[in-house]
Scaffold this motif. Structure first.
Motif, short mmCIF file in Angstrom:
data_model
loop_
_atom_site.label_atom_id
_atom_site.label_comp_id
_atom_site.label_asym_id
_atom_site.label_seq_id
_atom_site.Cartn_x
_atom_site.Cartn_y
_atom_site.Cartn_z
N LYS A 12 0.56 -1.12 0.23
CA LYS A 12 0.21 -0.16 0.05
C LYS A 12 0.98 1.08 0.15
O LYS A 12 0.53 1.97 -0.87
N ARG A 13 2.19 1.01 1.11
CA ARG A 13 2.59 2.77 0.65
C ARG A 13 3.52 2.72 -0.05
O ARG A 13 4.30 3.46 -1.05
N GLY A 14 3.99 1.41 -0.75
CA GLY A 14 4.93 1.48 -2.34
C GLY A 14 6.69 1.39 -1.19
O GLY A 14 7.06 1.69 -0.34
N MET A 15 7.41 1.21 -2.56
CA MET A 15 9.02 1.07 -2.22
C MET A 15 9.64 1.59 -3.18
O MET A 15 9.07 1.30 -4.62
N TRP A 16 11.50 1.38 -3.00
CA TRP A 16 11.63 2.46 -4.48
C TRP A 16 11.93 0.73 -5.51
O TRP A 16 11.86 -0.21 -4.85
N SER A 17 12.39 0.14 -6.03
CA SER A 17 12.35 -0.34 -7.19
C SER A 17 13.87 -0.52 -7.18
O SER A 17 13.80 -2.09 -7.51
N SER A 18 14.41 0.43 -7.41
CA SER A 18 15.99 0.36 -7.58
C SER A 18 16.73 1.41 -6.41
O SER A 18 16.65 2.23 -5.78
N ARG A 19 18.35 0.75 -6.15
CA ARG A 19 18.80 1.57 -5.27
C ARG A 19 18.83 3.22 -6.05
O ARG A 19 19.19 4.28 -5.68
N PHE A 20 19.29 2.93 -7.20
CA PHE A 20 19.85 4.18 -8.24
C PHE A 20 18.50 5.44 -8.27
O PHE A 20 18.27 6.34 -7.89
N THR A 77 11.27 1.70 10.33
CA THR A 77 9.65 1.59 11.34
C THR A 77 9.19 1.22 9.85
O THR A 77 7.80 0.74 10.23
N ASN A 78 8.97 1.95 9.09
CA ASN A 78 8.75 1.08 7.57
C ASN A 78 7.22 2.44 8.29
O ASN A 78 6.17 1.65 7.69
N SER A 79 7.62 3.43 8.56
CA SER A 79 6.39 4.57 8.61
C SER A 79 6.60 5.43 8.52
O SER A 79 7.35 6.47 8.06
N ASP A 80 5.65 6.31 8.69
CA ASP A 80 6.25 7.96 7.79
C ASP A 80 6.66 8.99 9.35
O ASP A 80 7.19 7.70 10.42
N ALA A 81 6.78 9.74 9.49
CA ALA A 81 7.86 10.87 10.02
C ALA A 81 6.39 10.21 11.80
O ALA A 81 7.77 10.44 12.85
N PHE A 82 5.96 11.05 11.60
CA PHE A 82 5.29 10.43 13.14
C PHE A 82 4.79 9.54 13.60
O PHE A 82 6.04 8.97 14.89
N GLY A 83 4.66 8.39 12.47
CA GLY A 83 5.02 6.88 12.75
C GLY A 83 5.86 6.32 13.66
O GLY A 83 5.72 5.16 14.09
N ALA A 330 2.28 10.72 3.16
CA ALA A 330 2.63 9.26 4.28
C ALA A 330 1.77 9.57 5.36
O ALA A 330 1.45 8.80 5.54
N PHE A 331 2.10 10.81 5.73
CA PHE A 331 0.94 10.68 7.44
C PHE A 331 -0.47 10.36 7.21
O PHE A 331 -0.53 10.63 7.53
N GLY A 332 -1.00 11.18 5.95
CA GLY A 332 -2.67 11.41 5.37
C GLY A 332 -2.37 9.52 5.11
O GLY A 332 -3.30 8.83 5.85
N ILE A 333 -1.05 9.29 4.41
CA ILE A 333 -1.72 7.13 4.63
C ILE A 333 -2.11 6.43 5.69
O ILE A 333 -2.01 5.45 6.37
N ASP A 334 -0.78 7.29 6.27
CA ASP A 334 -0.19 6.01 7.51
C ASP A 334 -1.31 6.23 8.73
O ASP A 334 -1.48 5.82 9.91
N ARG A 335 -0.90 7.09 9.12
CA ARG A 335 -2.41 8.05 10.32
C ARG A 335 -3.89 8.12 10.57
O ARG A 335 -4.66 7.15 10.84
N LEU A 336 -4.37 8.85 9.49
CA LEU A 336 -5.41 9.45 8.82
C LEU A 336 -6.10 8.25 7.82
O LEU A 336 -7.16 7.64 7.68
#
Length: 457
Positions: A12-20, A77-83, A330-336
């Protein structure tokens, strides 16, 4: 069912597909308008080569240390800054909250300046006129036109962020950042080959060690801190999208290095040209929107290089704005528990409305002033800048260092860092994060609030 939750959250949050892709996005977050006008100005104002030397030393000490700290918190933590801070230690989410609030407020007025840049891409083609200062003043004080360009900039930022991490931010950064380096190299080559450019090069590169004063060190400290997007939740958020096998120690070295390379190249691009045509470097909008257009006008193929320059500045601005937007999204997705689309649309709308006030404070609302705790009163644009730059960002950076050093604990941070790297600088980093960085950031906080002058005085 419980075992599948972490996987679902990551998808749901997504991940980087490459280091570059991650590196380009992170460098893009760090590289912004400050690299292209503020660094050259500060270098000229604070001893030229001496400032550059102090800056590079401080990038290694402050930039690397805090960058690694924020990436480690995010990935752990794999979370937004607050979380992120809340997950590690309940009740400490407010540290990330400072960063989210700072990013939200910064983008609200940063996007106004981003709109100015788009306007000047157009103006580079259509023509600015003889009086560059009057043209700039008439534009920013207009009640309508700057808001239209502000809306365009916010819309472009939202379009990128709404597509997600790998499909939006990463894909855009892979195009924008290499293009930025290429265009900057073209401007540098043109600038240093101008007749009379040697005076600017000498001014920029010749260090006068007698000029390394406390004022110069503090100026360099502030530039390192604000240039690298530290204390505003960007690197915690971007770190939360990293895979566990990523070498964040190496990334924490590369990101400040590439950011500093852009800043130093900007000095080569701007100062020789400014000196070649007999202008003086000046701070902020005066340099970018008044002096440089006059420089390009006097330069062979000036329109071509003017367009390249302002497209370059736009790329720097948009790469930073998408990272600032992602912090709040990310705050809206993870917290709200909002969808990405809802989060982007809501925050974009609110930022746009605040930005209208920031834009109008240059003209129609210039008489509306907000009193602040430093005893001064500010227009909306300047108020947002003062609150974020002088208070929220340093405070966020200071609390982050204290959190890692004494709350989460260096051993736990080191354990996280070592998942993907050998981390040979553990002992040095431990001393830096626990003692050196908090002291340096505290000095920045004292300096920017004016308290340091009172203490020294």
């Amino acid at each position: 069912m419980e075992q599948n939750k972490p996987q679902q959250t990551q998808e749901k949050r997504g991940m980087w597909s490459s280091r570059f892709g991650f590196l380009m996005a992170a460098v893009g977050s760090a590289v912004g308008l400050g690299n292209l006008w503020k660094f050259p100005y500060l270098a000229g104002e604070n001893g030229g080569g001496a400032f550059v030397l102090v800056y590079v030393v401080l990038v290694v000490i402050l930039g690397f240390t805090l960058m690694l700290a924020e990436l480690s918190i995010g990935r752990n933590t794999n979370s937004d800054a607050f979380g992120a801070y809340s997950k590690i230690k309940k009740g400490w989410g407010f540290v990330g909250g400072f960063g989210i609030l700072a990013g939200f407020l910064i983008l609200s007025y940063y996007s106004v300046v981003g709109g100015w840049v788009i306007k000047y891409i157009v103006a580079s083609i259509t023509g600015i006129g003889a009086d560059k200062g009057a043209y700039f003043t008439n534009f920013i004080t207009s009640p309508v036109e700057p808001i239209v360009y502000h809306l365009i900039f916010m819309g472009l930022t939202a379009l990128i962020v709404i597509r997600g991490i790998s499909g939006g931010i990463e894909k855009a950064s892979k195009i924008v950042m290499p293009a930025l380096f290429i265009m900057l190299a073209v401007i540098v080559l043109r600038s240093v080959t101008l007749e009379g450019a040697s005076a600017g090069l000498k001014y920029y590169l010749t260090p006068n060690f007698d000029e390394i004063t406390l004022k110069v060190i503090i100026a360099a400290l502030g530039q390192v801190f604000f240039s690298l997007s530290l204390g505003m939740g960007c690197m915690v958020t971007y770190g939360s999208y990293l895979n566990k096998d990523s070498d964040i120690e190496k990334d924490a070295l590369l990101i400040p290095s590439l950011d500093s390379l852009v800043a130093i190249m900007a000095g080569f691009a701007i100062l020789p040209a400014v000196f070649a045509f007999g202008f003086e470097p000046s701070q902020g909008p005066g340099l970018m929107f008044v002096t440089l257009p006059a420089v390009f006008e006097n330069m062979p193929l000036g329109m071509f290089f003017s367009v390249i320059f302002f497209v370059l500045v736009f790329f720097a601005a948009i790469s930073s704005s998408i990272s600032l937007m992602e912090v709040t999204v990310a705050f809206g997705i993870d917290r709200l528990r909002w969808s990405r689309t809802t989060s982007v649309m809501v925050f974009t709308a609110v930022m746009f409305v605040i930005g209208i006030g920031a834009s109008l404070s240059m003209g129609a609302w210039s008489g509306f002033l907000i009193p602040w705790i430093d005893g001064n009163s500010y227009g909306i644009f300047d108020f947002l800048d003062v609150v974020t730059s002088y208070y929220l960002l340093p405070l966020g950076g200071l609390l982050s260092a204290i959190f890692i050093g004494f709350v989460w604990g260096v051993p736990n941070a080191v354990k996280e860092i070592r998942i993907g790297s050998k981390f040979r600088s553990e002992k040095i980093w431990s001393v830096l994060i626990k003692f050196v960085v908090p002291v340096l950031v505290f000095i920045i906080l004292l300096s920017t609030t004016g308290l340091l002058d009172k203490i020294i005085g």
